[in-house]
Write a protein that holds these residues in place. Structure first.
Motif, PDB file in Angstrom:
ATOM      1  N   PRO A   4      -3.472   9.183   3.647  1.00  0.00           N
ATOM      2  CA  PRO A   4      -4.717   8.379   3.916  1.00  0.00           C
ATOM      3  C   PRO A   4      -4.366   7.038   4.524  1.00  0.00           C
ATOM      4  CG  PRO A   4      -3.952   7.940   1.469  1.00  0.00           C
ATOM      5  CD  PRO A   4      -3.369   9.235   2.208  1.00  0.00           C
ATOM      6  N   PHE A   5      -4.869   6.474   5.709  1.00  0.00           N
ATOM      7  CA  PHE A   5      -4.992   5.572   6.062  1.00  0.00           C
ATOM      8  C   PHE A   5      -5.136   4.246   5.408  1.00  0.00           C
ATOM      9  CE2 PHE A   5      -6.141   1.988   9.095  1.00  0.00           C
ATOM     10  CZ  PHE A   5      -4.896   1.883  10.048  1.00  0.00           C
ATOM     11  N   PHE A   6      -4.335   3.225   5.510  1.00  0.00           N
ATOM     12  CA  PHE A   6      -4.353   1.595   4.435  1.00  0.00           C
ATOM     13  C   PHE A   6      -4.008   0.478   5.463  1.00  0.00           C
ATOM     14  CE2 PHE A   6      -0.056   2.876   4.132  1.00  0.00           C
ATOM     15  CZ  PHE A   6       0.534   1.709   3.915  1.00  0.00           C
ATOM     16  N   TYR A   7      -4.257  -0.342   4.761  1.00  0.00           N
ATOM     17  CA  TYR A   7      -4.006  -1.546   5.245  1.00  0.00           C
ATOM     18  C   TYR A   7      -2.951  -2.322   4.325  1.00  0.00           C
ATOM     19  CZ  TYR A   7      -7.292  -0.960   9.070  1.00  0.00           C
ATOM     20  OH  TYR A   7      -8.009  -0.800  10.248  1.00  0.00           O
ATOM     21  N   ALA A   8      -2.096  -2.919   4.958  1.00  0.00           N
ATOM     22  CA  ALA A   8      -0.958  -3.567   4.138  1.00  0.00           C
ATOM     23  C   ALA A   8      -1.707  -5.254   3.936  1.00  0.00           C
ATOM     24  CB  ALA A   8       0.491  -3.643   4.677  1.00  0.00           C
ATOM     25  N   HIS A  26      -2.417  -8.629  11.777  1.00  0.00           N
ATOM     26  CA  HIS A  26      -2.011  -8.121  10.614  1.00  0.00           C
ATOM     27  C   HIS A  26      -1.350  -6.843  10.569  1.00  0.00           C
ATOM     28  CE1 HIS A  26      -6.167  -6.659  10.535  1.00  0.00           C
ATOM     29  NE2 HIS A  26      -5.743  -5.578   9.856  1.00  0.00           N
ATOM     30  N   ALA A  27      -0.535  -6.353   9.390  1.00  0.00           N
ATOM     31  CA  ALA A  27       0.099  -4.972   9.744  1.00  0.00           C
ATOM     32  C   ALA A  27      -0.845  -3.871   9.015  1.00  0.00           C
ATOM     33  CB  ALA A  27       1.450  -5.108   8.992  1.00  0.00           C
ATOM     34  N   ALA A  28      -0.478  -2.745   9.638  1.00  0.00           N
ATOM     35  CA  ALA A  28      -1.039  -1.394   9.060  1.00  0.00           C
ATOM     36  C   ALA A  28      -0.250  -0.239   8.909  1.00  0.00           C
ATOM     37  CB  ALA A  28      -2.272  -0.985  10.062  1.00  0.00           C
ATOM     38  N   GLY A  29       0.782  -0.440   7.776  1.00  0.00           N
ATOM     39  CA  GLY A  29       1.555   0.650   7.535  1.00  0.00           C
ATOM     40  C   GLY A  29       2.800   0.884   8.124  1.00  0.00           C
ATOM     41  N   SER A  30       3.945   1.620   7.833  1.00  0.00           N
ATOM     42  CA  SER A  30       4.986   1.882   8.669  1.00  0.00           C
ATOM     43  C   SER A  30       5.286   3.232   8.262  1.00  0.00           C
ATOM     44  CB  SER A  30       5.895   0.913   8.221  1.00  0.00           C
ATOM     45  OG  SER A  30       6.445   0.872   6.892  1.00  0.00           O
ATOM     46  N   ALA A 221       5.702   2.728   2.319  1.00  0.00           N
ATOM     47  CA  ALA A 221       6.212   3.236   3.678  1.00  0.00           C
ATOM     48  C   ALA A 221       6.156   4.921   3.633  1.00  0.00           C
ATOM     49  CB  ALA A 221       7.704   2.772   3.956  1.00  0.00           C
ATOM     50  N   ASP A 222       5.748   5.368   4.809  1.00  0.00           N
ATOM     51  CA  ASP A 222       6.033   6.739   4.866  1.00  0.00           C
ATOM     52  C   ASP A 222       7.565   7.169   5.330  1.00  0.00           C
ATOM     53  OD1 ASP A 222       5.689   9.427   5.560  1.00  0.00           O
ATOM     54  OD2 ASP A 222       4.165   8.983   7.155  1.00  0.00           O
ATOM     55  N   LEU A 223       8.053   7.530   4.250  1.00  0.00           N
ATOM     56  CA  LEU A 223       9.700   7.549   4.212  1.00  0.00           C
ATOM     57  C   LEU A 223      10.206   9.001   4.760  1.00  0.00           C
ATOM     58  CD1 LEU A 223      12.369   6.161   3.330  1.00  0.00           C
ATOM     59  CD2 LEU A 223      12.032   7.199   1.131  1.00  0.00           C
ATOM     60  N   ARG A 224      11.286   8.891   5.694  1.00  0.00           N
ATOM     61  CA  ARG A 224      11.894  10.114   5.938  1.00  0.00           C
ATOM     62  C   ARG A 224      13.430   9.858   5.751  1.00  0.00           C
ATOM     63  NH1 ARG A 224       7.522  11.186   6.385  1.00  0.00           N
ATOM     64  NH2 ARG A 224       6.178  12.164   8.154  1.00  0.00           N
ATOM     65  N   LEU A 225      14.196  10.818   5.273  1.00  0.00           N
ATOM     66  CA  LEU A 225      15.548  10.610   4.710  1.00  0.00           C
ATOM     67  C   LEU A 225      16.357  11.543   5.846  1.00  0.00           C
ATOM     68  CD1 LEU A 225      15.133  10.618   0.961  1.00  0.00           C
ATOM     69  CD2 LEU A 225      15.656   8.685   2.422  1.00  0.00           C
ATOM     70  N   TYR A 275       3.849   8.118  -0.477  1.00  0.00           N
ATOM     71  CA  TYR A 275       4.389   6.692   0.216  1.00  0.00           C
ATOM     72  C   TYR A 275       5.162   6.199  -0.816  1.00  0.00           C
ATOM     73  CZ  TYR A 275       0.648   6.994   3.654  1.00  0.00           C
ATOM     74  OH  TYR A 275      -0.280   7.437   4.719  1.00  0.00           O
ATOM     75  N   VAL A 276       6.243   5.506  -0.438  1.00  0.00           N
ATOM     76  CA  VAL A 276       7.410   4.939  -1.176  1.00  0.00           C
ATOM     77  C   VAL A 276       7.524   3.543  -0.736  1.00  0.00           C
ATOM     78  CG1 VAL A 276       9.765   5.229  -1.695  1.00  0.00           C
ATOM     79  CG2 VAL A 276       8.455   7.237  -1.231  1.00  0.00           C
TER      80      VAL A 276
END
Length: 468
Positions: A4-8, A26-30, A221-225, A275-276
């Motif tokens: 889902p798209f979200f606003y911080a 403003h910011a909109a996710g990362s 955050a949309d996390l990648r490791l 999201y993390v």
């Protein structure tokens, strides 16, 4: 996978333009990609309202550990003419640098009374390794209690700012895609390996521990490791604040939610699928995978380096205890295992899982063997004595050894004895079968060494000739 798209929460970001009124931002996710090496790649959307033409877009909420040369920004109908990153933190050194050549108030110990203090006016001459003051015609280099500055100097920043000089062909709201590299973020794998009561199988839970020492939080955050050793060119050292890590501990019996994994270039990338949020100074554990009923073997081994030197007395050798795993699908594993720490738990007679040891592993690809040295054997010990030594010519010697293995437990044990040889060598005789492991090592593979129970134990005699 659709997210889902979200606003911080709104950022303290300002758009200062040249020919149009003030607008919001403003910011909109990362998207946050964290590497093993202590760096991360951040891609985020910052929403701004731009006028037509030129504007200066100023963003705050920027990490202090950012690699300023890596910053990139794009948006539809917008070009970026220049990028400026500014951060001169408020520190004692920077404050004093701003007052070089100026007068300040210095609180000094009173030379006539050890318990008293005096206030003196002094001109700051230098501030390299320590402040140096001019007090009248004298130069003062020494200790002081405190310095009183008349006001906060200009040019110091409470937080970093990023300024984009932009030119937009169309006015209106835009999603500015902002990307950069930063330091202070890293991750490593943590494994819990729980051995069954039989000792022949184990369950493995793999977690990724993301460690953040950048003082910059990431919310949702949309996390990648990224697992692997990514080469980067040498760069000036980035500012990093070493704060204490606040780990979110996980219960030993809790299984992680699996993350999806894919190959990327010569690396592997893990996606938790959710999201993390990562604290500004602390750590977060994210589940990687779980595997059950993995076959394991216990190996006892003792190593010694034999040289053409004369030795006297008894020599005790430690006996390593290790678990062996083969990383294959046939063994219910077959997954790339990023570098990290494996903690091994074994049940006691009542079923309580106790820590039996832990070991570091490097990156383990599918199909490779894993050898986990978890400690030293309490019951099995190895002792050797040099039984003979004879110098043969100028560059040769013959050395005889007697090795005694004692098993103090109630069960028979298998143990491997590995002797590394120096120089050119030849085994002249041995009363126990051995094999040459490589050009410099022989191995005695002893099966079923019976409990000693006060007896001498298993004895091996062999003689080796060295040429050097």
């Amino acid at each position: 996978m659709n997210r889902p798209f979200f606003y911080a929460a709104p950022l303290l970001a300002v758009v200062l333009f040249l020919l149009a009124p003030l607008a919001d931002a403003h910011a909109a996710g990362s998207v946050l990609a964290v590497y093993n090496s202590g760096q991360a790649q951040v891609t985020e959307s910052r929403v701004v309202t731009l006028p037509q033409g030129a504007a200066a877009v100023v963003f705050t909420d920027i990490p202090t550990t950012i690699d300023a040369s890596s910053i990139r920004a794009t948006a539809p109908d917008m070009t970026v003419e220049d990028i400026q990153y500014a951060y001169k933190p408020i520190t004692a050194g920077n404050l004093l640098d701003a007052y070089l050549g100026k007068e300040l108030s210095v609180i000094l110990p009173d030379p006539s009374d050890a318990n008293a203090r005096i206030l003196r006016k002094a001109k700051l001459l230098a501030n390299a390794d320590r402040p140096i003051f001019a007090m009248g015609k004298e130069v003062y280099v020494g200790s002081y209690e405190a310095l009183l500055l008349p006001e906060m100097p200009k040019g110091l920043d409470a937080e970093p700012t990023l300024t984009l000089t932009t030119r937009s062909s169309v006015a209106g709201r835009k999603n500015v895609a902002l990307s950069y590299l930063m330091g202070g973020l890293s991750w490593s794998a943590d494994y819990n390996l729980t051995v069954t009561q039989s000792g022949k199988a184990a369950d493995l839970d793999a977690w990724a521990t993301v460690d953040n020492r950048s003082d910059h939080a990431f919310s949702g955050a949309d996390l990648r490791l990224v697992a692997g050793d990514v080469q980067r060119a040498a760069a000036p050292k980035m500012l990093m604040r070493a704060n204490a890590v606040m780990a979110e501990g996980m219960a030993m019996d809790s299984a992680p939610a699996p993350a999806s994994e894919e190959a990327f270039s010569q690396y592997h990338v893990y996606d938790p699928g959710r999201y993390v949020s990562i604290p500004a100074s602390g750590s977060k554990q994210v589940g990687l995978f779980s595997s059950a009923n993995i076959p394991v073997k216990t190996e006892l081994s003792s190593r010694f380096r034999s040289t053409p030197n004369q030795r006297a007395g008894k020599i005790s050798q430690s006996v390593e205890s290790a678990l062996l795993i083969t990383n294959t699908k046939e063994n219910n594993l077959g997954k790339p295992m990023p570098a990290g720490i494996v903690r091994v738990f074994m049940p006691d007679s009542g079923g309580t899982k106790l820590l039996a040891g832990e070991a570091h592993i490097g990156h383990v690809a599918e199909g490779e063997d894993v050898r986990l040295v978890i400690g030293r054997s309490f019951d099995v010990n190895v002792e050797r004595v040099q039984t003979s030594f004879q110098r043969i010519g100028k560059n040769a010697a013959e050395v005889g050894w007697r090795i005694t293995v004692r098993n103090g437990s109630a069960e028979s044990k298998d143990i491997k004895l590995m002797d590394a040889m120096s120089g050119q060598w030849t085994v002249l005789n041995a009363d126990t079968p051995y094999m040459a492991k490589d050009a410099g090592t022989i191995e005695f593979d002893l099966k079923g060494v019976a409990p000693s129970a006060g007896k001498e134990g298993k004895v091996i005699n062999y003689t080796v000739r060295f040429e050097y």
